[in-house]
Design a protein around this motif. Structure first.
Motif, mmCIF file in Angstrom:
data_model
loop_
_atom_site.group_PDB
_atom_site.id
_atom_site.type_symbol
_atom_site.label_atom_id
_atom_site.label_comp_id
_atom_site.label_asym_id
_atom_site.label_seq_id
_atom_site.Cartn_x
_atom_site.Cartn_y
_atom_site.Cartn_z
ATOM 1 N N TRP A 1 0.801 -1.244 0.064
ATOM 2 C CA TRP A 1 0.015 0.066 0.155
ATOM 3 C C TRP A 1 0.779 1.283 0.110
ATOM 4 O O TRP A 1 0.591 2.131 -0.759
ATOM 5 N N LYS B 1 0.014 5.233 -0.387
ATOM 6 C CA LYS B 1 -0.632 5.625 0.718
ATOM 7 C C LYS B 1 0.062 6.078 1.974
ATOM 8 O O LYS B 1 0.883 5.500 1.949
ATOM 9 N N SER B 2 -0.550 6.895 2.709
ATOM 10 C CA SER B 2 0.132 7.401 3.987
ATOM 11 C C SER B 2 -0.386 6.237 4.977
ATOM 12 O O SER B 2 -1.101 5.344 4.900
ATOM 13 N N ASP C 1 -1.730 6.629 7.678
ATOM 14 C CA ASP C 1 -2.933 6.937 8.335
ATOM 15 C C ASP C 1 -3.822 6.288 7.518
ATOM 16 O O ASP C 1 -4.846 5.601 7.812
ATOM 17 N N GLU C 2 -3.754 6.253 6.299
ATOM 18 C CA GLU C 2 -4.524 5.468 5.113
ATOM 19 C C GLU C 2 -4.433 4.232 5.046
ATOM 20 O O GLU C 2 -5.396 3.407 4.970
#
Length: 248
Positions: free
Chosen positions: A198, A203-204, A206-207
């Motif tokens: 991911w 994506k971070s 948090d995401e």
């Protein structure tokens, strides 16, 4: 004539030195990339690629590449054209165990109309006028193709044989990196691989936490353990190494 003979002798001597390399001493793709660059420089080639031989039409050209210094734009064009698996080069390699050499026609479709955008309609690269290719197999029989491209004439005689043997040895080194990647895959947990996958998609933390249904702190701990297992110094290097090892 004397200059040409001296140049051929130099190539053979340099390749002979490469043949003495202990495959066990080459542990990473970075080390192998360095050796491939030395090889093409000494043999007066400009570009190289090692790729899995096409077995299914649905796999993109870029997904088959293992090692390559091809221009990125050219790789994108081959992805769009979907002609590599139907090329003259691949067809000839399937029919012989000997090296295959030739000009730009090798990368054209073997059958007229094959693919969505025939390679011959693409803008030719000035440093890839001629090609020298060999078919290689892993210990388990998986087929690969190694291609050296440039402007120079076709290797012949002792030079051709020595170059072929050098590529076989370098491929053995590459196969050892496959084994290393398998070992790392067995050490990485499924969650660690998911987090890396991911993150590679942009994506971070948090995401990723929301996607996987876990806390951001837990995501961070997965990244730390994956970075350690991949012998990387930070998250970005861990992602890069995981991608090179085909883990994500």
């Amino acid at each position: 004539m004397k200059e040409l003979n001296e140049q051929a002798e130099r190539r053979e001597a340099d390749a002979g030195a490469l043949l003495e390399i202990d495959p066990a001493s080459v542990r990473t793709e970075y080390e192998l990339l360095h050796l491939m660059r030395r090889l093409i420089k000494r043999y007066d080639f400009a570009h190289f690629l090692i790729a899995r031989l096409p077995l299914a039409d649905e796999q993109r050209f870029s997904e088959r590449l293992v090692l390559s210094n091809w221009p990125a734009e050219l790789v994108r064009q081959y992805d769009a054209g979907e002609t590599f698996q139907a090329s003259v080069l691949v067809e000839r390699l399937r029919q012989t165990k000997l090296p295959v050499a030739g000009g730009a026609e090798l990368l054209e479709p073997a059958l007229k109309g094959a693919g969505k955008a025939p390679v011959r309609h693409l803008q030719p690269h000035p440093d890839m006028a001629r090609h020298f290719a060999v078919l290689l197999h892993t210990t388990y029989g998986e087929p690969f193709v190694a291609v050296l491209s440039g402007r120079r004439d076709e290797p012949k005689g002792v030079e051709r044989a020595t170059l072929y043997l050098t590529l076989v040895q370098l491929f053995e080194c590459l196969e050892r990196t496959f084994d290393a990647g398998t070992a790392v895959r067995e050490k990485l947990s499924s969650r660690e691989i998911e987090c890396l996958r991911w993150a590679a998609a942009g994506k971070s933390s948090d995401e990723i936490a929301i996607i996987l249904g876990i806390s951001a702190y837990t995501v961070g701990s997965y990244f730390k353990s994956a970075t350690r297992k991949l012998d990387a110094v930070n998250r970005m290097q861990a992602i890069a190494r995981a991608m090179r090892m085909k883990l994500i």
